[in-house]
Write a protein that holds these residues in place. Structure first.
Motif, short mmCIF file in Angstrom:
data_model
loop_
_atom_site.label_atom_id
_atom_site.label_comp_id
_atom_site.label_asym_id
_atom_site.label_seq_id
_atom_site.Cartn_x
_atom_site.Cartn_y
_atom_site.Cartn_z
N GLU A 44 43.28 110.23 -15.29
CA GLU A 44 42.90 109.06 -14.50
C GLU A 44 42.89 107.79 -15.35
O GLU A 44 43.29 106.72 -14.88
CB GLU A 44 41.55 109.26 -13.82
N ALA A 45 42.44 107.88 -16.59
CA ALA A 45 42.45 106.71 -17.48
C ALA A 45 43.88 106.25 -17.75
O ALA A 45 44.18 105.05 -17.68
CB ALA A 45 41.74 107.04 -18.79
N THR A 46 44.77 107.18 -18.02
CA THR A 46 46.17 106.83 -18.26
C THR A 46 46.81 106.24 -17.02
O THR A 46 47.51 105.23 -17.10
CB THR A 46 46.95 108.09 -18.72
N ALA A 47 46.55 106.82 -15.86
CA ALA A 47 47.10 106.30 -14.61
C ALA A 47 46.58 104.90 -14.33
O ALA A 47 47.34 104.02 -13.87
CB ALA A 47 46.76 107.23 -13.45
N LEU A 48 45.32 104.66 -14.59
CA LEU A 48 44.73 103.35 -14.34
C LEU A 48 45.37 102.28 -15.23
O LEU A 48 45.73 101.21 -14.75
CB LEU A 48 43.22 103.42 -14.59
N ILE A 49 45.55 102.58 -16.50
CA ILE A 49 46.17 101.61 -17.42
C ILE A 49 47.63 101.38 -17.07
O ILE A 49 48.12 100.25 -17.11
CB ILE A 49 46.04 102.10 -18.88
N GLU A 50 48.35 102.45 -16.73
CA GLU A 50 49.79 102.34 -16.49
C GLU A 50 50.16 101.77 -15.13
O GLU A 50 51.22 101.18 -14.99
CB GLU A 50 50.46 103.71 -16.67
N THR A 51 49.32 101.94 -14.12
CA THR A 51 49.72 101.55 -12.76
C THR A 51 48.95 100.37 -12.18
O THR A 51 49.34 99.85 -11.15
CB THR A 51 49.57 102.74 -11.79
N GLU A 52 47.88 99.95 -12.82
CA GLU A 52 47.05 98.87 -12.27
C GLU A 52 47.05 97.67 -13.21
O GLU A 52 47.39 97.78 -14.39
CB GLU A 52 45.61 99.35 -12.07
N GLU A 53 46.66 96.52 -12.65
CA GLU A 53 46.49 95.30 -13.43
C GLU A 53 45.07 94.79 -13.21
O GLU A 53 44.46 95.04 -12.18
CB GLU A 53 47.49 94.25 -13.00
N VAL A 54 44.58 94.04 -14.19
CA VAL A 54 43.27 93.43 -14.05
C VAL A 54 43.33 92.42 -12.91
O VAL A 54 44.28 91.66 -12.79
CB VAL A 54 42.86 92.73 -15.37
N THR A 55 42.32 92.43 -12.06
CA THR A 55 42.31 91.54 -10.89
C THR A 55 41.59 90.24 -11.22
O THR A 55 40.74 90.20 -12.10
CB THR A 55 41.62 92.22 -9.69
N PRO A 56 41.92 89.16 -10.48
CA PRO A 56 41.22 87.89 -10.70
C PRO A 56 39.76 88.00 -10.26
O PRO A 56 39.38 88.91 -9.52
CB PRO A 56 41.97 86.91 -9.79
#
Length: 154
Positions: A44-56
């Protein structure tokens, strides 16, 4: 009478031989359960870093919820005394460690750096107790604008 004595001796001998096997089986069962939780955290940590971006600001932060199973001591499982995720000081990974109630320690590496509750901090994520515990992995920016995974209890 001799039959009863022999039956009792045989029963005691079987119990003495079976106890270490039962203890080892309980330890292996616990290690399997906790290692599965660690694998889920890593995935889940790898998926979060690879597929998501920090939101405003003002938008929900990307996150993943992971259930961490920390068995209690029973006949079929050894209890977990301590569980922690230690972010590496200068690296981009996390050192996972858990200690069973009998003192046995297991360690693993999670490929992403996870800190506790503050993207600018460097605190260890610690979990105690037994049962299923939920951990939220949240993607936030640190003070340099870099994405950082933080962990929070849910």
């Amino acid at each position: 009478m001799i039959r009863y004595v022999l039956a009792a001796l045989l029963t005691v001998a079987l119990i003495v031989l079976a106890v270490p096997a039962i203890d080892r089986g309980a330890t292996v069962n616990t290690e399997r359960q906790v290692d599965t939780s660690l694998s889920s955290i890593d995935d889940e940590a790898t998926a979060l870093i690879e597929t998501e971006e920090v939101t405003p600001d003002g938008h929900p932060d990307p996150q993943r919820i992971v259930t961490v199973s920390l068995p209690r001591s029973t006949l079929t499982t050894a209890g977990v005394d301590h569980f922690e995720l230690v972010p590496h000081e200068n690296g981009s990974y996390t050192h996972a460690r858990y200690v069973l109630e009998d003192g046995a320690t297991r360690e693993a590496v999670i490929d992403e750096r996870i800190v506790w509750n503050d993207p600018d901090g460097n605190e260890t994520t610690e979990m105690g107790g037994s049962g299923d515990q939920r951990l939220a992995l949240v993607l936030l920016e640190d003070e340099h604008g870099e994405p950082r995974l933080i962990a929070r209890h849910v």
